[in-house]
Structures are given as structure tokens and as C-alpha cells.
Design a protein around this motif. Structure first.
Motif, PDB file in Angstrom:
ATOM      1  N   SER A 203       0.825  -1.213   0.000  1.00 24.45           N
ATOM      2  CA  SER A 203       0.000   0.000   0.000  1.00 24.45           C
ATOM      3  C   SER A 203       0.857   1.261   0.000  1.00 24.45           C
ATOM      4  O   SER A 203       0.519   2.244  -0.669  1.00 24.45           O
ATOM      5  CB  SER A 203      -0.949   0.000   1.200  1.00 24.45           C
ATOM      6  OG  SER A 203      -0.234  -0.025   2.416  1.00 24.45           O
ATOM      7  N   THR A 204       1.978   1.235   0.735  1.00 25.48           N
ATOM      8  CA  THR A 204       2.860   2.409   0.758  1.00 25.48           C
ATOM      9  C   THR A 204       3.485   2.639  -0.617  1.00 25.48           C
ATOM     10  O   THR A 204       3.544   3.778  -1.099  1.00 25.48           O
ATOM     11  CB  THR A 204       3.962   2.234   1.814  1.00 25.48           C
ATOM     12  OG1 THR A 204       3.359   1.988   3.086  1.00 25.48           O
ATOM     13  CG2 THR A 204       4.816   3.491   1.902  1.00 25.48           C
ATOM     14  N   MET A 205       3.928   1.544  -1.241  1.00 27.91           N
ATOM     15  CA  MET A 205       4.501   1.678  -2.583  1.00 27.91           C
ATOM     16  C   MET A 205       3.433   2.128  -3.578  1.00 27.91           C
ATOM     17  O   MET A 205       3.713   2.905  -4.492  1.00 27.91           O
ATOM     18  CB  MET A 205       5.112   0.343  -3.025  1.00 27.91           C
ATOM     19  CG  MET A 205       6.350  -0.048  -2.233  1.00 27.91           C
ATOM     20  SD  MET A 205       7.076  -1.611  -2.777  1.00 27.91           S
ATOM     21  CE  MET A 205       7.670  -1.150  -4.403  1.00 27.91           C
ATOM     22  N   TRP A 206       2.181   1.658  -3.377  1.00 26.90           N
ATOM     23  CA  TRP A 206       1.111   2.054  -4.290  1.00 26.90           C
ATOM     24  C   TRP A 206       0.803   3.541  -4.169  1.00 26.90           C
ATOM     25  O   TRP A 206       0.481   4.197  -5.157  1.00 26.90           O
ATOM     26  CB  TRP A 206      -0.153   1.231  -4.026  1.00 26.90           C
ATOM     27  CG  TRP A 206      -1.195   1.452  -5.071  1.00 26.90           C
ATOM     28  CD1 TRP A 206      -1.172   1.008  -6.370  1.00 26.90           C
ATOM     29  CD2 TRP A 206      -2.405   2.220  -4.935  1.00 26.90           C
ATOM     30  NE1 TRP A 206      -2.307   1.444  -7.038  1.00 26.90           N
ATOM     31  CE2 TRP A 206      -3.078   2.189  -6.180  1.00 26.90           C
ATOM     32  CE3 TRP A 206      -2.982   2.906  -3.878  1.00 26.90           C
ATOM     33  CZ2 TRP A 206      -4.282   2.818  -6.408  1.00 26.90           C
ATOM     34  CZ3 TRP A 206      -4.202   3.544  -4.086  1.00 26.90           C
ATOM     35  CH2 TRP A 206      -4.837   3.499  -5.343  1.00 26.90           C
ATOM     36  N   MET A 207       0.902   4.083  -2.962  1.00 23.82           N
ATOM     37  CA  MET A 207       0.725   5.525  -2.789  1.00 23.82           C
ATOM     38  C   MET A 207       1.722   6.287  -3.659  1.00 23.82           C
ATOM     39  O   MET A 207       1.361   7.265  -4.336  1.00 23.82           O
ATOM     40  CB  MET A 207       0.930   5.916  -1.323  1.00 23.82           C
ATOM     41  CG  MET A 207      -0.157   5.483  -0.390  1.00 23.82           C
ATOM     42  SD  MET A 207       0.198   6.046   1.300  1.00 23.82           S
ATOM     43  CE  MET A 207      -1.158   5.281   2.192  1.00 23.82           C
ATOM     44  N   LEU A 208       2.967   5.833  -3.644  1.00 24.86           N
ATOM     45  CA  LEU A 208       4.004   6.502  -4.434  1.00 24.86           C
ATOM     46  C   LEU A 208       3.759   6.317  -5.931  1.00 24.86           C
ATOM     47  O   LEU A 208       3.953   7.248  -6.726  1.00 24.86           O
ATOM     48  CB  LEU A 208       5.386   5.961  -4.046  1.00 24.86           C
ATOM     49  CG  LEU A 208       5.805   6.197  -2.590  1.00 24.86           C
ATOM     50  CD1 LEU A 208       7.138   5.531  -2.304  1.00 24.86           C
ATOM     51  CD2 LEU A 208       5.879   7.694  -2.299  1.00 24.86           C
ATOM     52  N   ILE A 209       3.328   5.111  -6.320  1.00 21.13           N
ATOM     53  CA  ILE A 209       3.003   4.863  -7.724  1.00 21.13           C
ATOM     54  C   ILE A 209       1.858   5.773  -8.171  1.00 21.13           C
ATOM     55  O   ILE A 209       1.904   6.375  -9.253  1.00 21.13           O
ATOM     56  CB  ILE A 209       2.624   3.378  -7.934  1.00 21.13           C
ATOM     57  CG1 ILE A 209       3.850   2.490  -7.724  1.00 21.13           C
ATOM     58  CG2 ILE A 209       2.048   3.161  -9.336  1.00 21.13           C
ATOM     59  CD1 ILE A 209       3.533   1.010  -7.659  1.00 21.13           C
ATOM     60  N   PHE A 210       0.836   5.886  -7.332  1.00 20.02           N
ATOM     61  CA  PHE A 210      -0.292   6.776  -7.637  1.00 20.02           C
ATOM     62  C   PHE A 210       0.191   8.213  -7.816  1.00 20.02           C
ATOM     63  O   PHE A 210      -0.235   8.907  -8.754  1.00 20.02           O
ATOM     64  CB  PHE A 210      -1.323   6.703  -6.508  1.00 20.02           C
ATOM     65  CG  PHE A 210      -2.475   7.653  -6.679  1.00 20.02           C
ATOM     66  CD1 PHE A 210      -3.578   7.289  -7.436  1.00 20.02           C
ATOM     67  CD2 PHE A 210      -2.457   8.910  -6.088  1.00 20.02           C
ATOM     68  CE1 PHE A 210      -4.642   8.175  -7.602  1.00 20.02           C
ATOM     69  CE2 PHE A 210      -3.514   9.789  -6.247  1.00 20.02           C
ATOM     70  CZ  PHE A 210      -4.614   9.424  -7.004  1.00 20.02           C
ATOM     71  N   ALA A 211       1.072   8.650  -6.934  1.00 17.89           N
ATOM     72  CA  ALA A 211       1.580  10.017  -7.024  1.00 17.89           C
ATOM     73  C   ALA A 211       2.290  10.255  -8.348  1.00 17.89           C
ATOM     74  O   ALA A 211       2.107  11.297  -8.991  1.00 17.89           O
ATOM     75  CB  ALA A 211       2.527  10.300  -5.856  1.00 17.89           C
ATOM     76  N   HIS A 212       3.080   9.287  -8.786  1.00 24.34           N
ATOM     77  CA  HIS A 212       3.853   9.459 -10.020  1.00 24.34           C
ATOM     78  C   HIS A 212       3.001   9.267 -11.276  1.00 24.34           C
ATOM     79  O   HIS A 212       3.232   9.932 -12.288  1.00 24.34           O
ATOM     80  CB  HIS A 212       5.030   8.468 -10.036  1.00 24.34           C
ATOM     81  CG  HIS A 212       6.162   8.892  -9.144  1.00 24.34           C
ATOM     82  ND1 HIS A 212       7.227   9.646  -9.571  1.00 24.34           N
ATOM     83  CD2 HIS A 212       6.369   8.693  -7.812  1.00 24.34           C
ATOM     84  CE1 HIS A 212       8.060   9.873  -8.568  1.00 24.34           C
ATOM     85  NE2 HIS A 212       7.559   9.299  -7.490  1.00 24.34           N
ATOM     86  N   LYS A 213       2.017   8.350 -11.209  1.00 25.68           N
ATOM     87  CA  LYS A 213       1.214   8.051 -12.390  1.00 25.68           C
ATOM     88  C   LYS A 213       0.031   9.014 -12.574  1.00 25.68           C
ATOM     89  O   LYS A 213      -0.389   9.251 -13.713  1.00 25.68           O
ATOM     90  CB  LYS A 213       0.677   6.618 -12.305  1.00 25.68           C
ATOM     91  CG  LYS A 213       1.742   5.536 -12.414  1.00 25.68           C
ATOM     92  CD  LYS A 213       2.359   5.510 -13.803  1.00 25.68           C
ATOM     93  CE  LYS A 213       3.343   4.382 -13.966  1.00 25.68           C
ATOM     94  NZ  LYS A 213       3.933   4.324 -15.329  1.00 25.68           N
ATOM     95  N   VAL A 214      -0.490   9.560 -11.480  1.00 26.33           N
ATOM     96  CA  VAL A 214      -1.683  10.403 -11.566  1.00 26.33           C
ATOM     97  C   VAL A 214      -1.370  11.876 -11.307  1.00 26.33           C
ATOM     98  O   VAL A 214      -1.753  12.744 -12.085  1.00 26.33           O
ATOM     99  CB  VAL A 214      -2.767   9.910 -10.581  1.00 26.33           C
ATOM    100  CG1 VAL A 214      -3.978  10.853 -10.599  1.00 26.33           C
ATOM    101  CG2 VAL A 214      -3.193   8.485 -10.934  1.00 26.33           C
ATOM    102  N   LEU A 215      -0.679  12.152 -10.221  1.00 26.59           N
ATOM    103  CA  LEU A 215      -0.451  13.550  -9.836  1.00 26.59           C
ATOM    104  C   LEU A 215       0.584  14.255 -10.686  1.00 26.59           C
ATOM    105  O   LEU A 215       0.646  15.490 -10.693  1.00 26.59           O
ATOM    106  CB  LEU A 215      -0.050  13.608  -8.347  1.00 26.59           C
ATOM    107  CG  LEU A 215      -1.067  13.032  -7.371  1.00 26.59           C
ATOM    108  CD1 LEU A 215      -0.541  13.121  -5.939  1.00 26.59           C
ATOM    109  CD2 LEU A 215      -2.403  13.774  -7.480  1.00 26.59           C
ATOM    110  N   GLN A 216       1.415  13.467 -11.399  1.00 24.10           N
ATOM    111  CA  GLN A 216       2.419  14.098 -12.269  1.00 24.10           C
ATOM    112  C   GLN A 216       2.009  14.092 -13.733  1.00 24.10           C
ATOM    113  O   GLN A 216       2.816  14.399 -14.589  1.00 24.10           O
ATOM    114  CB  GLN A 216       3.763  13.390 -12.093  1.00 24.10           C
ATOM    115  CG  GLN A 216       4.556  13.881 -10.898  1.00 24.10           C
ATOM    116  CD  GLN A 216       6.042  13.604 -11.036  1.00 24.10           C
ATOM    117  OE1 GLN A 216       6.467  12.620 -11.623  1.00 24.10           O
ATOM    118  NE2 GLN A 216       6.867  14.489 -10.501  1.00 24.10           N
ATOM    119  N   ARG A 217       0.762  13.804 -14.027  1.00 22.07           N
ATOM    120  CA  ARG A 217       0.314  13.818 -15.433  1.00 22.07           C
ATOM    121  C   ARG A 217       0.308  15.233 -15.977  1.00 22.07           C
ATOM    122  O   ARG A 217       0.013  16.180 -15.262  1.00 22.07           O
ATOM    123  CB  ARG A 217      -1.098  13.244 -15.522  1.00 22.07           C
ATOM    124  CG  ARG A 217      -1.149  11.705 -15.373  1.00 22.07           C
ATOM    125  CD  ARG A 217      -2.565  11.211 -15.459  1.00 22.07           C
ATOM    126  NE  ARG A 217      -2.639   9.759 -15.364  1.00 22.07           N
ATOM    127  CZ  ARG A 217      -3.759   9.060 -15.300  1.00 22.07           C
ATOM    128  NH1 ARG A 217      -4.926   9.701 -15.336  1.00 22.07           N
ATOM    129  NH2 ARG A 217      -3.743   7.753 -15.217  1.00 22.07           N
TER     130      ARG A 217
END
Length: 217
Positions: A203-217
């Protein structure tokens, strides 16, 4: 557009801060806190450990309290990227409701139980409080967190916000979190330790993945 980019940038760094706090909390649980947790020891040994390491014990639970608030913040960020709907609000409400039993349990662990140990409270009473705290945080609080997170993630998948392996990663993390709650309910503490480790890492790694895949679009 510039305002949106600035907001996403702030959320991006905030998610990283939340993930960092969770990593610290997990390291504390697997290290300095371990002797006071119901894994491979007796109640008497746990109570002795808590008294002998009270400062780091209380500090560690305060970090876990920050994790509870951090998880809600992350889910609020996730929800903010979804279209307004009843199910989105319900998912976030589940996470918010999980904070109450979770923080209640952490206060019991951090402050109430150590004070009662110093007051020479019977082991039977301490055992009952420990069981209550464990189920408040591990079953009820954690269960609500993961139900809410799962619902928000399913909505994100439906809306096309996340796809493929990112979606699978997120669902897997929430499922493992729910397995932790079931383990606590069944008093299977070794299984609970396994699901705690796997769900927290994913879940912690997924938070970071979400940040890079969604918030940096």
C-alpha cells in the motif's frame, strides 16, 4: 491550469511525506516496538517490555497516530481526483470512520496500558484492554480503512484514472489489508503479522506509484 499544476505538485510531495511517515512507523513496529506486541511472547513479558521501554513505546504509537491521519489525507487526495458521487463520498466516509477506533486503540496502547501497569493493575485487566485495543485498530479501524480505500480504487478504475498493473497493485494492497482484519478477528497473530508486513509494503509503494502516475500527469 497553473493553479491545478501547483495543487498536484503539493499533493505529490504530501503523498511522499505520508509514505515516509508510514515507513518509519513500520520500522518502529518491527524493531523497538516488537517486544510489546502480541507476537511470540507472553502477556507478562509484553507488560515488562512496555514499562522498560516506555518512551520509545509511546513515541512509536504517536507516529502511528500520524499514519492514521496520513492515510485519510491520501484517500482524500485520491477522492479529489474522482468525479463527485455517492460512492466516492461513502468510500471516504469509511476511511474517516476508521480513524476513531484506530486512534482510540493507539491511545490505549500508548498511554492507558502503561499507566495501568505502573498502578499494578491485574494481568487479567491488562489482557482485556490489550485485546480491545488490538481489535479496535487491527479489525475495526483497519477494516474500515481498507473497505474505503478499496471502494475509492474501484471507482478510480471505473473512471479510467488508473489502469492495468497500477489497478491490480492497488486492489491487491487493499485485499491484503482486509486479510489482516480477518486474521485479527480469528486471533491468528502470526498471520496478522504476515498480512501487516505485506499490506503495508504494497500500500505504501502504491501511494508513491499513484503520485507518479496520476499527480504528475
Amino acid at each position: 491550469m497553473e493553479q491545478t499544476n501547483n495543487n498536484n505538485r503539493m499533493k505529490f510531495y504530501l503523498v511522499h511525506l505520508i509514505a515516509g511517515i508510514i515507513v518509519v512507523a513500520c520500522l518502529l513496529m518491527n524493531g523497538p516496538m516488537r517486544g510489546g506486541l502480541p507476537v511470540d511472547n507472553t502477556l507478562s513479558e509484553r507488560m515488562t517490555f512496555i514499562v522498560e521501554h516506555q518512551v520509545i513505546w509511546q513515541f512509536s504509537w504517536c507516529i502511528w497516530m500520524l499514519c492514521a491521519l496520513g492515510l485519510f489525507t491520501f484517500c482524500a487526495i485520491l477522492a479529489d481526483n474522482l468525479k463527485p458521487s455517492l460512492f466516492r463520498n461513502l468510500g471516504l466516509a469509511f476511511v474517516a470512520m476508521g480513524i476513531v477506533p484506530d486512534l482510540s486503540a493507539e491511545v490505549l496502547y500508548a498511554f492507558v496500558i502503561p499507566n495501568l501497569i505502573h498502578s499494578n493493575t491485574s494481568l487479567e485487566t491488562l489482557s482485556a484492554l490489550e485485546v480491545i485495543a488490538t481489535h479496535l485498530t487491527g479489525f475495526l479501524g483497519n477494516g474500515l480503512y481498507n473497505l474505503g480505500g478499496m471502494l475509492l480504487t474501484l471507482i478510480a478504475i471505473q473512471e479510467g484514472l488508473i489502469r492495468s498493473w497500477v489497478a491490480i497493485w492497488g486492489i491487491t494492497a487493499w485485499v491484503l489489508g482486509l486479510m489482516l482484519s480477518f486474521s485479527i478477528a480469528l486471533n491468528a497473530m502470526q498471520a496478522a503479522e504476515l498480512f501487516t508486513a505485506t499490506s503495508m509494503v504494497l500500500s505504501t509503494m502504491w501511494m508513491l506509484i499513484f503520485a507518479h502516475k496520476v499527480l504528475q500527469r
